[in-house]
Design a protein around this motif. Structure first.
Motif, PDB file in Angstrom:
ATOM      1  N   LEU A  79      20.405  21.678  42.470  1.00 16.09           N
ATOM      2  CA  LEU A  79      20.703  21.585  41.043  1.00 16.09           C
ATOM      3  C   LEU A  79      21.676  22.683  40.614  1.00 16.09           C
ATOM      4  N   CYS A  80      21.473  23.887  41.134  1.00 13.67           N
ATOM      5  CA  CYS A  80      22.350  25.004  40.786  1.00 13.67           C
ATOM      6  C   CYS A  80      23.772  24.763  41.280  1.00 13.67           C
TER       7      CYS A  80
ATOM      8  N   MET B 283      15.985  23.262  43.535  1.00 17.42           N
ATOM      9  CA  MET B 283      16.648  24.220  42.654  1.00 17.42           C
ATOM     10  C   MET B 283      18.039  24.575  43.153  1.00 17.42           C
TER      11      MET B 283
ATOM     12  N   PHE C 151      12.476  27.622  34.508  1.00 13.82           N
ATOM     13  CA  PHE C 151      11.640  26.817  35.392  1.00 13.82           C
ATOM     14  C   PHE C 151      10.276  26.615  34.729  1.00 13.82           C
TER      15      PHE C 151
ATOM     16  N   ILE D 175      16.140  18.996  32.814  1.00 13.69           N
ATOM     17  CA  ILE D 175      16.500  18.385  34.086  1.00 13.69           C
ATOM     18  C   ILE D 175      15.196  18.119  34.831  1.00 13.69           C
ATOM     19  N   CYS D 176      14.960  16.863  35.163  1.00 14.77           N
ATOM     20  CA  CYS D 176      13.681  16.459  35.746  1.00 14.77           C
ATOM     21  C   CYS D 176      13.899  15.897  37.145  1.00 14.77           C
TER      22      CYS D 176
ATOM     23  N   VAL E  86      13.794  23.129  33.536  1.00  9.05           N
ATOM     24  CA  VAL E  86      13.814  22.429  34.820  1.00  9.05           C
ATOM     25  C   VAL E  86      12.367  22.110  35.199  1.00  9.05           C
TER      26      VAL E  86
ATOM     27  N   TRP F 264      18.647  28.581  32.259  1.00 10.14           N
ATOM     28  CA  TRP F 264      17.633  27.663  32.782  1.00 10.14           C
ATOM     29  C   TRP F 264      16.270  28.348  32.800  1.00 10.14           C
TER      30      TRP F 264
END
Length: 335
Positions: free
Chosen positions: A89-90, A86, A12, A67-68, A45, A10
């Motif tokens: 999502l993780c 975050m 950021f 991923i929004c 992300v 991922w």
């Protein structure tokens, strides 16, 4: 924790006032290489409000997926709000690696996320690789910049690190690329966000081409002797449409703004051309310019360490050399 369940790299994508910061796009390029080494994907992300620009940029610069997360509460960065997103999502997607730019906001975010996920975080990395076991090898300066340490996080995932802007190059954007975009709805209660931005004040000297984004940087060190002499460096930089930088010695002397400092305690840069004027080449400074494509050194000391890393070197008085360079480059541009 079953480490085998974690996959994908991922990145950021940091934004500010609707603009995408370069560091996230730089990390997409390197993140793609790390992901391919383990036969995984690189996922961007994007968190904020009105994320269209960030999503499109991430795809154009190489993201295999995005991923929004959008919301009014994410219009401005807050460590509380962004960390909440975050972490959730993780917990849902289980990324193997998270790359975050080592900006003020990025450092704030990454430390909170790593703490809540109870995983390791390697800060201020200057290089990334993959070892024989598929682990990320995080390289960063240690012991005051006198050595480069390579760190592994073998027992926890996601593996996390912050990486300095300018360390890696962006890929060439491709506006025709497509990728899957997952829109997640994650809310953060107002009372959970303990800080808010009242006003953004532009720092003095924060204008023109930023050194971390410049293709040509002309930097001065102790050999500049006094602040007025940086005008000569600016004249040379202006010929190329570049920026003026400085070593820590020059900044500590008050000759130039800390915003222009290059090195371990300043900014890491990766221009096409870096011209070091009157800079001896301490290890801490060399760390900050290691990603430069071409380094040109001008120094009266033929034994200065800067010449060991320079592609081209001029042993001479910068006050005699630079005016000649300015004149010659102007002639070339005019022709």
């Amino acid at each position: 924790m079953n480490i085998e369940d974690y996959k994908n790299v991922w990145v950021f994508i940091e934004t500010a006032q609707g603009e995408v910061k370069n560091v996230g796009l730089e990390l997409l390029n390197q993140g793609k290489k790390l992901a391919e080494a383990n036969q995984e994907k690189v996922i961007a992300v994007v968190i904020g409000k009105n994320n269209d620009t960030g999503v499109k940029s991430a795809i154009a610069y190489g993201a295999d997926g995005v991923i929004c997360v959008e919301g009014d509460e994410y219009q401005d960065f807050s460590a509380d709000g962004y960390a909440n997103v975050m972490v959730k999502l993780c917990e849902k997607y289980l990324p193997s690696v998270i790359l975050v730019g080592a900006t003020n906001n990025g450092r704030d975010l990454a430390s909170k996320v790593a703490t809540r996920l109870q995983t390791g975080l390697t800060a201020d990395c200057t290089d990334l690789g993959v070892n024989g076991d598929g682990l990320i090898a995080w390289t960063r300066p240690a012991l005051g910049g006198n050595i480069m340490a390579t760190i592994l996080c073998a027992e926890r995932k996601p593996q996390m690190g912050t990486i300095r802007p300018g360390v890696f190059k962006k890929a060439q954007p491709d506006a025709t690329r497509t990728a899957e975009v997952i829109n997640e709805e994650i809310k953060t209660p107002t009372e959970a966000i303990r800080t808010k931005i009242i006003e953004i004040i532009k720092a003095v000297g924060d204008s023109g081409t930023k050194i971390e984004e410049a293709e040509v940087i002309v930097s001065g060190g102790r050999g500049i002797e006094k602040p007025e002499n940086f005008a000569l460096l600016k004249e040379l930089a202006d010929v190329f449409g570049g920026a003026v930088g400085a070593s820590r010695v020059a900044v500590d002397a008050g000759w130039i703004s800390p915003l222009q400092q290059v090195g371990q305690t300043g900014k890491t840069v990766g221009p096409k051309i870096y011209i070091a004027c009157g800079i001896s080449g301490a290890v801490q400074h060399l760390v900050g310019i290691s990603s430069s494509e071409t380094i040109i050194a001008i120094n009266t000391d033929a034994d200065a360490p800067i010449f060991e890393v320079a592609d081209f070197g001029v042993v001479g008085d910068l006050f005699e050399v630079i005016p000649v360079l300015i004149e010659e480059f102007k002639k070339i541009k005019a022709s």
